[in-house]
Enzyme design. Structure first.
Site, short mmCIF file in Angstrom:
data_model
loop_
_atom_site.label_atom_id
_atom_site.label_comp_id
_atom_site.label_asym_id
_atom_site.label_seq_id
_atom_site.Cartn_x
_atom_site.Cartn_y
_atom_site.Cartn_z
NE ARG A 148 -3.78 -2.22 2.18
CZ ARG A 148 -3.36 -3.35 2.75
NH1 ARG A 148 -2.21 -3.38 3.40
NH2 ARG A 148 -4.09 -4.44 2.67
CE LYS A 170 -1.62 13.77 -14.05
NZ LYS A 170 -2.06 14.17 -15.40
CD GLU A 212 7.11 17.56 -23.09
OE1 GLU A 212 6.41 18.55 -22.76
OE2 GLU A 212 6.62 16.48 -23.50
CE LYS A 254 4.50 17.90 -14.78
NZ LYS A 254 4.72 16.58 -15.34
CD GLU A 264 -6.26 29.97 -8.80
OE1 GLU A 264 -6.16 30.19 -10.00
OE2 GLU A 264 -5.66 30.60 -7.92
NE ARG A 268 -0.76 17.72 -14.17
CZ ARG A 268 -0.23 17.02 -13.19
NH1 ARG A 268 -0.73 17.09 -12.00
NH2 ARG A 268 0.80 16.24 -13.42
CG ASN A 272 -2.22 18.67 -21.93
OD1 ASN A 272 -1.28 17.88 -21.81
ND2 ASN A 272 -3.33 18.57 -21.23
CG HIS A 275 1.21 17.68 -25.21
ND1 HIS A 275 2.08 18.76 -25.23
CD2 HIS A 275 1.87 16.69 -24.56
CE1 HIS A 275 3.19 18.42 -24.59
NE2 HIS A 275 3.10 17.17 -24.17
CG HIS A 279 -1.32 13.34 -27.17
ND1 HIS A 279 -1.99 13.93 -26.13
CD2 HIS A 279 -0.10 13.00 -26.69
CE1 HIS A 279 -1.21 13.95 -25.07
NE2 HIS A 279 -0.05 13.40 -25.38
CG HIS A 292 5.69 12.88 -26.08
ND1 HIS A 292 4.34 12.96 -26.30
CD2 HIS A 292 5.99 13.85 -25.19
CE1 HIS A 292 3.83 13.94 -25.55
NE2 HIS A 292 4.82 14.49 -24.86
N1 LIG Z 1 4.49 10.95 -15.03
C1 LIG Z 1 4.41 12.01 -15.78
O1 LIG Z 1 3.95 13.07 -15.34
C2 LIG Z 1 4.90 11.94 -17.19
C3 LIG Z 1 5.08 13.12 -17.94
C4 LIG Z 1 5.60 13.00 -19.23
C5 LIG Z 1 5.92 11.77 -19.75
N2 LIG Z 1 5.71 10.65 -19.00
C6 LIG Z 1 6.06 9.31 -19.54
O2 LIG Z 1 7.46 9.27 -19.74
C7 LIG Z 1 7.74 8.27 -20.72
C8 LIG Z 1 8.78 8.78 -21.68
O3 LIG Z 1 9.96 9.06 -20.96
P1 LIG Z 1 11.39 9.15 -21.68
O4 LIG Z 1 11.28 10.00 -22.87
O5 LIG Z 1 12.37 9.46 -20.64
O6 LIG Z 1 11.54 7.66 -22.26
P2 LIG Z 1 12.38 6.38 -21.78
O7 LIG Z 1 12.36 6.22 -20.33
O8 LIG Z 1 11.89 5.24 -22.59
O9 LIG Z 1 13.87 6.73 -22.23
C9 LIG Z 1 14.15 6.90 -23.61
C10 LIG Z 1 15.25 5.94 -24.07
O10 LIG Z 1 16.51 6.38 -23.56
C11 LIG Z 1 17.15 5.33 -22.83
N3 LIG Z 1 17.91 6.01 -21.78
C12 LIG Z 1 17.42 6.62 -20.69
N4 LIG Z 1 18.40 7.28 -20.05
C13 LIG Z 1 19.54 7.06 -20.74
C14 LIG Z 1 20.88 7.49 -20.57
N5 LIG Z 1 21.23 8.34 -19.59
N6 LIG Z 1 21.80 7.06 -21.46
C15 LIG Z 1 21.43 6.26 -22.50
N7 LIG Z 1 20.18 5.84 -22.71
C16 LIG Z 1 19.24 6.25 -21.84
C17 LIG Z 1 16.04 4.45 -22.38
O11 LIG Z 1 16.48 3.14 -22.12
C18 LIG Z 1 15.09 4.52 -23.57
O12 LIG Z 1 15.52 3.65 -24.56
C19 LIG Z 1 6.41 7.92 -21.38
O13 LIG Z 1 5.98 6.67 -20.94
C20 LIG Z 1 5.46 8.99 -20.87
O14 LIG Z 1 4.14 8.54 -20.73
C21 LIG Z 1 5.23 10.72 -17.74
ZN LIG Z 2 4.68 15.98 -23.38
#
Ligand SMILES: NC(=O)c1ccc[n+]([C@@H]2O[C@H](COP(=O)([O-])OP(=O)(O)OC[C@H]3O[C@@H](n4cnc5c(N)ncnc54)[C@H](O)[C@@H]3O)[C@@H](O)[C@H]2O)c1
Ligand SMILES: [Zn+2]
Length: 392
Positions: A148, A170, A212, A254, A264, A268, A272, A275, A279, A292
């Site tokens: 939990r 999130k 971003e 952020k 409020e 947020r 987007n 986006h 998307h 992305h």
């Molecule tokens: N929680 C949130 O608020 C939030 C916000 C935006 C995005 N996201 C999520 O984040 C994800 C995308 O994240 P991302 O772009 O970091 O993708 P990712 O975690 O897949 O990383 C991208 C690639 O880079 C590689 N990698 C990571 N760090 C590295 C490093 N230092 N050296 C070499 N390779 C490395 C990873 O193995 C992967 O192949 C999506 O699933 C998205 O939904 C979440």
């Molecule tokens: Zn984004």
């Protein structure tokens, strides 16, 4: 004519002063996210990974812990993380998942739970996410649900994770029916963004994260946007001080937006920007053609064009927005045939932000200000997109 029902503008002038005075001075930067008893620090700087153990010891955790990482990041950085934790008296286990979005799934949550249970993690144990947004979302959800909820630390190794996914609490995984459909809010106890880890990140991923970063300037902070214009070359070179200052600023923005949203409701949505079309592009290119960040770069330039038409964004600012994405090496337009344009409209209709058939957009009247809930007629989206089609 602007068709926004009631445009809401946001500028935070008191926050925008800070950057110019502090820009490029300090090497390690700390953003304190104030959330009452859930408050925590985001630390940004070079070489932080080697301090992981000490930082965790400072938080008074129990000995046993798990590092969750992926098959790209673990071979590069897990040994250093394990050593640092061992030196500080912790007893870590490493759980490695395959790299990529596919690992953000229920099966992987269960596999991680089994592994950490085997290692006898208890209520006062903690979990470290070592990787990008995929690992952060997955490990965060594992931490939110194991017993939990156990404590959670993020070591963010992609630019996107450092400026976006590690802030806001999130966490979650995908279903076959769609992305991020299962999740929770679970704030980390600490976020470490080690700039040295970005050296191994593929350049394409780094540029995608920059989309971003630019977004924060457009929707919230004209001063940040100016700084990005001045120092894009240094950023692409990963100059430590410039990177640290920019990442710190993005985290502040952020955190401020997300926090404000808890009281409020609604603001947020400005995050987007770009986006809705982004998307849509990701959906019609069957999740793979575009990263992305690339899709939202195109989406942001399109949203800026719509802003020019609907909110009077000055042409000069429109050009600056497009030029900045180009200088970051990001795509700003897309070739779509008639059929693909229809698919894109359909995909946008399927996205969440639709009411009464009209797609809702975040637009900008000037750099640093955003308004959300703007209704844009489909015909205008189509004509903007056809302008995107090769004619710039
Ligand atoms: N929680 C949130 O608020 C939030 C916000 C935006 C995005 N996201 C999520 O984040 C994800 C995308 O994240 P991302 O772009 O970091 O993708 P990712 O975690 O897949 O990383 C991208 C690639 O880079 C590689 N990698 C990571 N760090 C590295 C490093 N230092 N050296 C070499 N390779 C490395 C990873 O193995 C992967 O192949 C999506 O699933 C998205 O939904 C979440
Ligand atoms: Zn984004």
């Amino acid at each position: 004519v602007c068709s926004c029902s009631s445009p809401k503008y946001f500028t935070f002038a008191h926050m925008t002063k800070k950057m110019s005075s502090n820009f490029q001075r300090r090497k390690i930067r700390v953003v304190d996210v104030q959330l009452g008893h859930r408050s925590y620090s985001i630390k940004v700087g070079a070489g932080l990974l080697s301090r992981l153990g000490k930082e965790c010891a400072g938080l008074g955790f129990e000995k046993s812990c798990a590092i969750i990482s992926d098959s790209n990041v673990a071979p590069l950085y897990a040994a250093q993380a394990m050593e640092s934790l061992n030196l500080a008296g912790f007893n870590p286990v490493l759980v490695t998942v395959p790299a990529g979005e596919k690992s953000k799934c229920w099966e992987m949550v269960q596999a991680c739970h089994e592994q950490i249970a085997k290692h006898r993690l208890e209520r006062k144990s903690f979990i470290i996410a070592l990787g990008g947004g995929v690992v952060g979302d997955l490990a965060g959800f594992v931490a939110a649900t194991y017993l939990r909820g156990v404590d959670f630390v993020q070591v963010a190794t992609t630019l996107l994770a450092q400026v976006d996914s590690s802030v806001g609490g999130k966490v979650g995984v995908n279903l076959r029916a769609g992305k991020n459909l299962v999740g929770a809010f679970h704030q980390p106890r600490l976020v470490l963004s080690d700039l040295e880890t970005l050296a191994t990140l593929p350049m394409r991923e780094f540029r995608a994260g920059m989309a971003e970063v630019i977004k924060y300037g457009i929707v919230f902070d004209a001063e940040l946007f100016n700084q990005l214009e001045q120092s894009m070359a240094k950023l692409l070179d990963q100059d430590t001080r410039t990177m640290a200052a920019v990442i710190e600023r993005c985290c502040e923005i952020k955190a401020a937006v997300v926090w404000q949203d808890e009281t409020e409701s609604g603001i947020r949505a400005i995050l987007n920007f770009g986006h809705t079309i982004g998307h849509g592009l990701e959906a019609i290119s069957s999740y793979g053609n575009y990263l992305h960040g690339e899709a939202i770069a195109i989406g942001q330039v399109a949203a800026a064009r719509l802003s020019e038409k609907l909110l009077g964004l000055p042409e000069e600012e429109m050009n600056r927005i497009e030029a900045l994405f180009q200088r970051a090496g990001l795509p700003t337009q897309v070739q779509l045939n008639e059929g693909q344009q229809q698919d894109l409209i359909a995909a946008m209709q399927n996205d969440k932000k639709v009411s009464a058939g009209a797609v809702k957009f975040v637009l900008t009247a000037s750099i640093g200000k955003a308004s959300f809930g703007c209704q844009v007629p489909n015909e205008l989206v189509v004509s903007t997109l056809s302008r995107l089609r090769g004619t710039a």
